[in-house]
Structures are given as C-alpha cells and as structure tokens.
Design a protein around this motif. Structure first.
Motif, mmCIF file in Angstrom:
data_model
loop_
_atom_site.group_PDB
_atom_site.id
_atom_site.type_symbol
_atom_site.label_atom_id
_atom_site.label_comp_id
_atom_site.label_asym_id
_atom_site.label_seq_id
_atom_site.Cartn_x
_atom_site.Cartn_y
_atom_site.Cartn_z
ATOM 1 N N TYR A 564 0.840 -1.207 0.000
ATOM 2 C CA TYR A 564 0.000 0.000 0.000
ATOM 3 C C TYR A 564 0.875 1.257 0.000
ATOM 4 O O TYR A 564 0.628 2.211 -0.738
ATOM 5 C CB TYR A 564 -0.904 0.023 1.238
ATOM 6 C CG TYR A 564 -2.070 -0.937 1.211
ATOM 7 C CD1 TYR A 564 -2.670 -1.325 0.026
ATOM 8 C CD2 TYR A 564 -2.584 -1.437 2.417
ATOM 9 C CE1 TYR A 564 -3.751 -2.196 0.031
ATOM 10 C CE2 TYR A 564 -3.662 -2.310 2.440
ATOM 11 C CZ TYR A 564 -4.240 -2.694 1.230
ATOM 12 O OH TYR A 564 -5.307 -3.556 1.249
ATOM 13 N N PHE A 577 -5.553 5.468 0.257
ATOM 14 C CA PHE A 577 -6.761 5.229 1.047
ATOM 15 C C PHE A 577 -6.644 3.938 1.861
ATOM 16 O O PHE A 577 -6.916 3.913 3.054
ATOM 17 C CB PHE A 577 -7.974 5.156 0.119
ATOM 18 C CG PHE A 577 -9.240 4.791 0.824
ATOM 19 C CD1 PHE A 577 -9.847 5.672 1.711
ATOM 20 C CD2 PHE A 577 -9.840 3.547 0.618
ATOM 21 C CE1 PHE A 577 -11.028 5.330 2.366
ATOM 22 C CE2 PHE A 577 -11.012 3.199 1.272
ATOM 23 C CZ PHE A 577 -11.604 4.088 2.146
ATOM 24 N N ASN A 578 -6.199 2.846 1.189
ATOM 25 C CA ASN A 578 -6.092 1.563 1.886
ATOM 26 C C ASN A 578 -5.019 1.594 2.965
ATOM 27 O O ASN A 578 -5.166 0.963 4.015
ATOM 28 C CB ASN A 578 -5.786 0.444 0.891
ATOM 29 C CG ASN A 578 -6.993 0.086 0.044
ATOM 30 O OD1 ASN A 578 -8.064 0.658 0.206
ATOM 31 N ND2 ASN A 578 -6.817 -0.846 -0.874
ATOM 32 N N LEU A 581 -6.624 3.125 5.909
ATOM 33 C CA LEU A 581 -7.475 2.171 6.634
ATOM 34 C C LEU A 581 -6.639 1.266 7.534
ATOM 35 O O LEU A 581 -6.989 1.011 8.695
ATOM 36 C CB LEU A 581 -8.266 1.323 5.639
ATOM 37 C CG LEU A 581 -9.386 2.004 4.849
ATOM 38 C CD1 LEU A 581 -10.017 1.012 3.883
ATOM 39 C CD2 LEU A 581 -10.456 2.563 5.806
ATOM 40 N N ALA A 584 -5.283 3.181 10.484
ATOM 41 C CA ALA A 584 -6.342 3.515 11.444
ATOM 42 C C ALA A 584 -6.682 2.304 12.304
ATOM 43 O O ALA A 584 -6.887 2.426 13.523
ATOM 44 C CB ALA A 584 -7.575 4.018 10.702
ATOM 45 N N ARG A 585 -6.721 1.115 11.680
ATOM 46 C CA ARG A 585 -7.014 -0.105 12.436
ATOM 47 C C ARG A 585 -5.930 -0.400 13.459
ATOM 48 O O ARG A 585 -6.185 -1.025 14.495
ATOM 49 C CB ARG A 585 -7.158 -1.289 11.483
ATOM 50 C CG ARG A 585 -8.431 -1.264 10.655
ATOM 51 C CD ARG A 585 -8.424 -2.349 9.606
ATOM 52 N NE ARG A 585 -9.505 -2.183 8.646
ATOM 53 C CZ ARG A 585 -9.552 -2.751 7.465
ATOM 54 N NH1 ARG A 585 -8.561 -3.546 7.078
ATOM 55 N NH2 ARG A 585 -10.568 -2.537 6.662
ATOM 56 N N GLU A 589 -4.088 6.864 13.800
ATOM 57 C CA GLU A 589 -5.101 7.658 13.116
ATOM 58 C C GLU A 589 -4.532 8.942 12.516
ATOM 59 O O GLU A 589 -4.947 9.382 11.447
ATOM 60 C CB GLU A 589 -6.227 8.002 14.090
ATOM 61 C CG GLU A 589 -7.502 8.415 13.390
ATOM 62 C CD GLU A 589 -8.670 8.482 14.350
ATOM 63 O OE1 GLU A 589 -8.736 9.474 15.116
ATOM 64 O OE2 GLU A 589 -9.500 7.549 14.344
ATOM 65 N N ALA A 592 -2.905 8.026 9.364
ATOM 66 C CA ALA A 592 -3.960 7.622 8.437
ATOM 67 C C ALA A 592 -4.586 8.854 7.801
ATOM 68 O O ALA A 592 -4.857 8.885 6.588
ATOM 69 C CB ALA A 592 -5.017 6.804 9.160
ATOM 70 N N TRP A 596 -5.172 9.767 3.894
ATOM 71 C CA TRP A 596 -6.517 10.014 3.364
ATOM 72 C C TRP A 596 -6.593 11.398 2.714
ATOM 73 O O TRP A 596 -7.267 11.585 1.698
ATOM 74 C CB TRP A 596 -7.543 9.898 4.485
ATOM 75 C CG TRP A 596 -7.850 8.469 4.842
ATOM 76 C CD1 TRP A 596 -7.743 7.389 4.045
ATOM 77 C CD2 TRP A 596 -8.322 8.001 6.097
ATOM 78 N NE1 TRP A 596 -8.114 6.259 4.708
ATOM 79 C CE2 TRP A 596 -8.490 6.587 5.991
ATOM 80 C CE3 TRP A 596 -8.629 8.599 7.329
ATOM 81 C CZ2 TRP A 596 -8.937 5.791 7.042
ATOM 82 C CZ3 TRP A 596 -9.091 7.817 8.378
ATOM 83 C CH2 TRP A 596 -9.232 6.413 8.239
ATOM 84 N N ARG A 606 -14.187 8.241 -0.994
ATOM 85 C CA ARG A 606 -14.248 7.546 0.296
ATOM 86 C C ARG A 606 -13.239 8.133 1.274
ATOM 87 O O ARG A 606 -13.506 8.205 2.490
ATOM 88 C CB ARG A 606 -13.991 6.058 0.109
ATOM 89 C CG ARG A 606 -15.082 5.346 -0.679
ATOM 90 C CD ARG A 606 -14.797 3.859 -0.807
ATOM 91 N NE ARG A 606 -15.734 3.227 -1.719
ATOM 92 C CZ ARG A 606 -16.979 2.859 -1.390
ATOM 93 N NH1 ARG A 606 -17.435 3.075 -0.165
ATOM 94 N NH2 ARG A 606 -17.770 2.302 -2.283
ATOM 95 N N ALA A 607 -12.068 8.531 0.743
ATOM 96 C CA ALA A 607 -11.072 9.149 1.621
ATOM 97 C C ALA A 607 -11.605 10.468 2.163
ATOM 98 O O ALA A 607 -11.414 10.797 3.356
ATOM 99 C CB ALA A 607 -9.768 9.363 0.859
ATOM 100 N N ARG A 610 -13.993 9.712 4.944
ATOM 101 C CA ARG A 610 -13.269 9.327 6.165
ATOM 102 C C ARG A 610 -12.744 10.569 6.878
ATOM 103 O O ARG A 610 -12.794 10.663 8.119
ATOM 104 C CB ARG A 610 -12.100 8.401 5.810
ATOM 105 C CG ARG A 610 -12.517 7.010 5.392
ATOM 106 C CD ARG A 610 -12.849 6.158 6.595
ATOM 107 N NE ARG A 610 -13.330 4.845 6.193
ATOM 108 C CZ ARG A 610 -13.577 3.867 7.049
ATOM 109 N NH1 ARG A 610 -13.414 4.053 8.341
ATOM 110 N NH2 ARG A 610 -14.027 2.709 6.616
#
Length: 656
Positions: A564, A577-578, A581, A584-585, A589, A592, A596, A606-607, A610
């Motif tokens: 990524y 974006f991935n 994610l 963030a997991r 953050e 992340a 994003w 989607r970014a 988020r």
C-alpha cells in the motif's frame, strides 16, 4: 574458369603465367613410381636404409641425370617431373618428350602440364588424353578440367569420373563441383570421397551440404539463414549486423553432428572458412574457449569474418580493448560488420564523430546497417533531417528496421499517410515492430478490425505489447480463453499491464475465501497473486494495491503495509486510502489522516468521507463539512449520499 583445390589453382588459357607453374605442378604433375628400383641402389647406410633416402634434391637430380643419359626411361620421366616442379620448363621438356615417346604414362601427363603452362592448351589436352587412356588418373583429372573450361560438360564429366573412380582426390572433388553446379544429388558422394582422402575444400563443402540439409529438415525447405548476434548499437533498436553464426540446428550442449566433424577436419588442415564456421558452431553450443581458438586460427590466416567474430567473443567476455583490436583488423580488411561494431563501441563511449566515421566505413563496405546506424546516431543527437536521410537510404536498400524507423519519424512529424507504406514495407519484410506500429496507426484511425490484424501478426512473432493488445481485445469481446493465452505471452515477455490483467482474469475465477478463521493456517499465494506481485514489482500501482489487499486478507499486515505504501508514494489514491485504513485499524489515526488527505485531494471520495468523519469526531465541524462537500462531489453515489447526510447533521449542529 576457377577451380578450387587444395591450392586453388587458376590455369589461364592462351598465355603462359609463370607464377602459377608451381601450383599447377603440385596439383596435376603425376609422380613417377618406383624410380629408385631401376637405378643403382646397392650402397646402403644401415639396416633397410639406402643412400637415396638421405639424398639432397641436388644429389637426386644428379643421379636421375646419370641414369637418363644411359637411356633409363623411368629416370627420364622422374627427372622431367622434378624439373617441371621446379619451374624449369626448358630443362624438363626434352626428358618428358623422350620418356613419352617410349610410352611412359606419367611423362605424357606431365608433358601435358608443361604445354598447358606454356599456353598450348589443345596440345596439352592431346597428351593428357594419351595418358588418361593409358590409365593415368591425374591426366583424366586434368583433361576433365580442360573440357570444363571450354564448356564441354559431358566430356568433362566423363574424364573427371574416370579420375574419381580411380581414387583420385582432386578428380573426385572436381567431379563433385561439376555435379553440384548442375544440382545433381550425386555431388555429395564424390565430395565425401575426396574429403575422405584428405581434400580440405571437399571436407568443407561436404560439411556445408550436410548442414544445409539438416537445417532444411528442421526449418522446412523454404526457410534459410543462420542465427545472428547483434552487437551493441547506438539505440535500443540498433541492428548493426552480426558475425557468421552456427546454424539453427540442434541446441547448445548437443552432440557434434557429422557436418561439424567435417568442418573440424577441414579446419585442422588449414581451411580458414571451415575454422570460422566451426568456431561459430562451438560458440552456439557454449564451448567459448575452443570457439575462440578456431576463430583466432582463422583470423590469423586472414579471414576478416573470423576476426570480427573473435571481437564479439572478446567483447562478451568483457575485454572491449582486445575486441576493438580484432574489429579494427577486420574492418581494415573490408568487413562492414566489424566497422559497425567499432561504430557502436565508440558511440557507447560518447565518441560520436569516430562512431560516424566507422558507420560510414561500414556503409562503404556495402553493409546497409551502416546507413541505419548513422540514422540512429543522428536521431540520438536530434539531427532529424539527417536521420531521415540515412533511414531512407537504408530503407531503399531493403533494411526493414530502417523502414520502420523512417515511418516513425514521418508519423511523429504528422505525416501518417507517408508513414503507412514504410510501415507496411517493413512489416512485410518481417519487422515485428513495424507490424505493431501499423496496429497503433489503424487504432488511431478507429479502425479496430485492421489494427487487430496487425496486432495479431506481431503477437504471433513474439511482440509483447502486441500480445497485450490482442488480449485486451479478446477480453472486450468476452473471449476469455484467447485473452488468457495472449496475456500469458505478454506477461511472460515482461509486460506489467499484461501481468495485472492476467491476474485479474484468474482472480475473477477464484472462489470466495469466506471469513477469516482465527488460528487457521495462512493460505499459500495463489497464481493470480503471483502475477499481481510480478506486475507490482515492475511498479504497476493497481497491482501493488491488489497485492496489498490479498496480503491483508491473509492476515499479513506487514506485507499489506509495504505494498500500500509503495503504491501510495507512487501516486495511487487507492493505495493511499487503503494504507490509511490499515493505519487507522492499528491505531495510527494521525498518519492515516495524512494518507486520506493525499487520496482525497487526488479525487478519492471515500477518503474525503473518512476525513469528514474524523473531523466530526474531533468536533471540527467546519472542516467536516468541507470534506463532506468534497465527498459529495467525488462520489460514488452511496458515498455522496452518506456525505450529504453527515453534512446536514453537521450543519444542524453548527446552527443549533
């Protein structure tokens, strides 16, 4: 008429040429048998050894003179032959005529040789006929050559066959040459007979015949040519010619063929072209050290092609300086291929003027690659008019890659109509690049059907990008089987896009892996993942993202992070974006949000959503509404809908 024997003698009719006397004598003077048996040999010097065995040539001549003066027929014949070999025609003639008058067959033959050297060809033929009728194989050989020089092939064949059937090597070779000239299959038998008796030219030509037959068996009767090596040129598509190479028969590491054995025999006897050919065969088989020895042997004998080939061998071994020495020697002997190699060498060193001089030398030597390489050299220097001039010259001479290069220049100048016939000419001559370029040309005209025809033609010849285009067209038409076949070819040829598309085809066939089970063993990489990974390693960003997703699905988060991140840093918004994610997991953050942000600014809806959610959680309502607006703008529809609802909620919160 030139006859090529061991000494390649040229016998001229109508005038005496002194410089050929010794060669002619060596070829057709008949040795006189058992001369010493009829002279005094009573004095001995040891067990089984006579004084005659230790005589000098002067002593032998004196002994024969004494015997000849006593009327000894054999001595007269032998003395005449000795003087004839020495070139003393006036001294030899009375002895040869005397012995001939007494019926000596060898003397009659040798008298014919003497008369031929004096320019009395018809009288010579008369004495050769006398000797040949009496059973002299050398005389039959000489008489056969005499008739062939005059165009009387039936008579030539008759007498040469008489000589050959008596085991006369030169007669067998001359008969084979005559039969081969008439495309008579019987030629090989007599070449073999002469070769087996040590005739090196016969051995060489027998080897060529055997090799040609073996090559036709493998390639088919209408395919010709040899494997070519290409030296470094002045551009990615430079073709500067190549040294003679081994035939495309057999593979490296194979057993020596019969042809090779005859090449070896001829080479061992000093045949320089056989040594050249043997070196090429050995090089093709990977026996480079021995190949180099034969190239060197041939080059030292003056074979320019061998010097050129030796240069390539040395260059491949990393010794450019020694290679240049041999190329220089070959180029000075008129080898255009070597001149091209020198040009390429100097071009690679940035010595453009010297390179141009050698390319011109190659062109002057009749090597059309010289003009092509001059075109490449000028194109690399942005001297486009000169490049076009040289490409055009080479193209008119039949150089297919020059025709393709000329067409590219014309196309780049906006002259598509002028480019098309040159592309066609090059493609019809076998240029794979030109066939592909015709595909591009027709695709640009929205003539997809014609474009596909040319793509298919180029793909069939192994063109990677053409195979990709055929694969894409097959996918578009729903022919997955054909698509997979061509995509595999293109991917195997190094196309990252083909590897990605092939992986996508295979990926679509995979069953749904289902939810991950805790503690379950990690899945092995599937074939589709291997192809994704191959594309990813070549920098294909979508493939990098997909490899990351598959790694994440297997629970290999470190691998997913690596791919990524690589895609994101290369500008992939999906990768960014991935990666966000994943971070963030893992609780990162803040980082992340950075990825994003990069993805959202690149157009990833989607970014943007988020980022809006993050801002809302932090109470940054205005910032949240900004990203909501961006998400609504970017979509897709479900993202836009969620972003609109969130924006309304934030607005109500702000106005509450």
């Amino acid at each position: 008429m030139v006859f090529m024997g061991d000494r390649a003698t040229l016998l001229e009719t109508g005038r005496f040429v002194q410089r050929h006397a010794r060669n002619a004598a060596d070829e057709i003077i008949e040795a006189v048998g058992a001369v010493d048996a009829v002279v005094d040999t009573t004095a001995t010097t040891g067990a089984g050894t006579t004084d005659a065995d230790n005589e000098t040539e002067t002593e032998t001549e004196a002994r024969h003179r004494r015997a000849a003066e006593r009327g000894d027929l054999a001595a007269m014949s032998a003395l005449g032959a000795l003087l004839l070999r020495r070139g003393d025609l006036d001294g030899a003639e009375p002895y040869l005529r005397g012995a001939t008058a007494e019926g000596d067959r060898a003397a009659a033959n040798n008298l014919g040789v003497l008369l031929h050297q004096r320019g009395y060809a018809d009288e010579a033929a008369g004495w050769w006929r006398v000797a040949a009728v009496a059973g002299s194989a050398p005389a039959a050989h000489a008489l056969g050559r005499h008739h062939r020089e005059r165009g009387d092939e039936p008579a030539a064949e008759y007498w040469l066959r008489q000589a050959a059937e008596q085991g006369h090597a030169l007669g067998a070779y001359a008969l084979a040459d005559l039969l081969e000239h008439r495309s008579d299959v019987g030629a090989e038998r007599w070449l073999r007979a002469a070769a087996e008796q040590g005739h090196r030219e016969a051995a060489y030509r027998l080897a060529l015949a055997l090799e040609r037959r073996a090559t036709e068996t493998v390639r088919g009767p209408h395919e010709t040519g040899t494997r070519l090596r290409v030296p470094a040129g002045t551009g990615p598509d430079a073709v500067t010619g190549a040294p003679p190479a081994g035939p495309a028969v057999g593979e490296p590491g194979g057993e020596p063929t019969e042809a090779e054995q005859w090449f070896r025999q001829a080479a061992a006897r000093g045949h320089r072209r056989a040594a050249l050919h043997l070196g090429a065969i050995l090089e093709h088989r990977g026996e480079l050290k021995e190949a180099g020895r034969w190239y060197l042997s041939s080059a030292k004998e003056g074979e320019a092609k061998a010097a050129c080939a030796l240069g390539f061998l040395l260059r491949d071994a990393g010794d450019e300086e020694s290679a240049a020495v041999w190329w220089l020697r070959a180029a000075q002997d008129g080898d255009g291929n070597a001149a091209n190699a020198l040009g390429a060498l100097h071009a690679a060193r940035g010595e453009q003027q010297t390179a141009e001089r050698w390319y011109r030398a190659a062109m002057d030597a009749g090597d059309v690659n010289g003009a092509y390489n001059l075109g490449l050299l000028c194109a690399a220097q942005d001297r486009i008019p000169q490049a076009e001039q040289w490409y055009r010259r080479a193209a008119y001479a039949g150089h297919r890659e020059a025709a393709n290069a000329l067409a590219v220049l014309l196309l780049q100048a906006g002259d598509a109509n002028g480019a098309e016939p040159w592309f066609s000419k090059a493609a019809e001559a076998g240029s794979v690049d030109a066939a592909f370029n015709l595909g591009i040309l027709h695709a640009g005209r929205d003539d997809d059907r014609t474009a596909l025809v040319w793509y298919e033609r180029a793909a069939a010849a192994g063109h990677t990008e053409a195979a990709l285009q055929v694969g894409i067209a097959a996918l578009r038409d729903g022919d997955e089987r054909t698509a997979e076949r061509h995509l595999r070819c293109a991917a195997g040829g190094g196309s990252a896009e083909a590897a990605f598309r092939l992986a996508s085809v295979l990926d679509a066939r995979r069953p749904d892996p289902g939810p991950a089970v805790l503690g379950a063993p990690r899945e092995e990489k599937s074939e589709c993942e291997e192809w994704y990974e191959r594309a990813a390693q070549q920098g294909h960003r979508r493939a990098q993202v997909r490899v990351g997703m598959l790694a994440a699905g297997r629970g290999d988060l470190a691998e997913a992070d690596r791919w990524y991140r690589e895609a994101a840093e290369a500008g992939s918004r999906n990768g960014a974006f991935n990666l966000g994610l994943l971070l963030a997991r893992e609780g990162s953050e803040r980082e992340a949000a950075l990825w994003w942000t990069r993805a959202a600014r690149a157009g990833h809806g989607r970014a943007a959503l988020r980022l809006a959610l993050l801002a809302a959680r932090r109470g940054e309502l205005t910032e949240g509404r900004h990203w909501c607006a961006r998400a609504v703008e970017l979509g897709p529809a479900e993202v836009a809908e969620r972003a609109a609802r969130l924006s309304e909620a934030l607005h109500q919160e702000l106005t509450a």
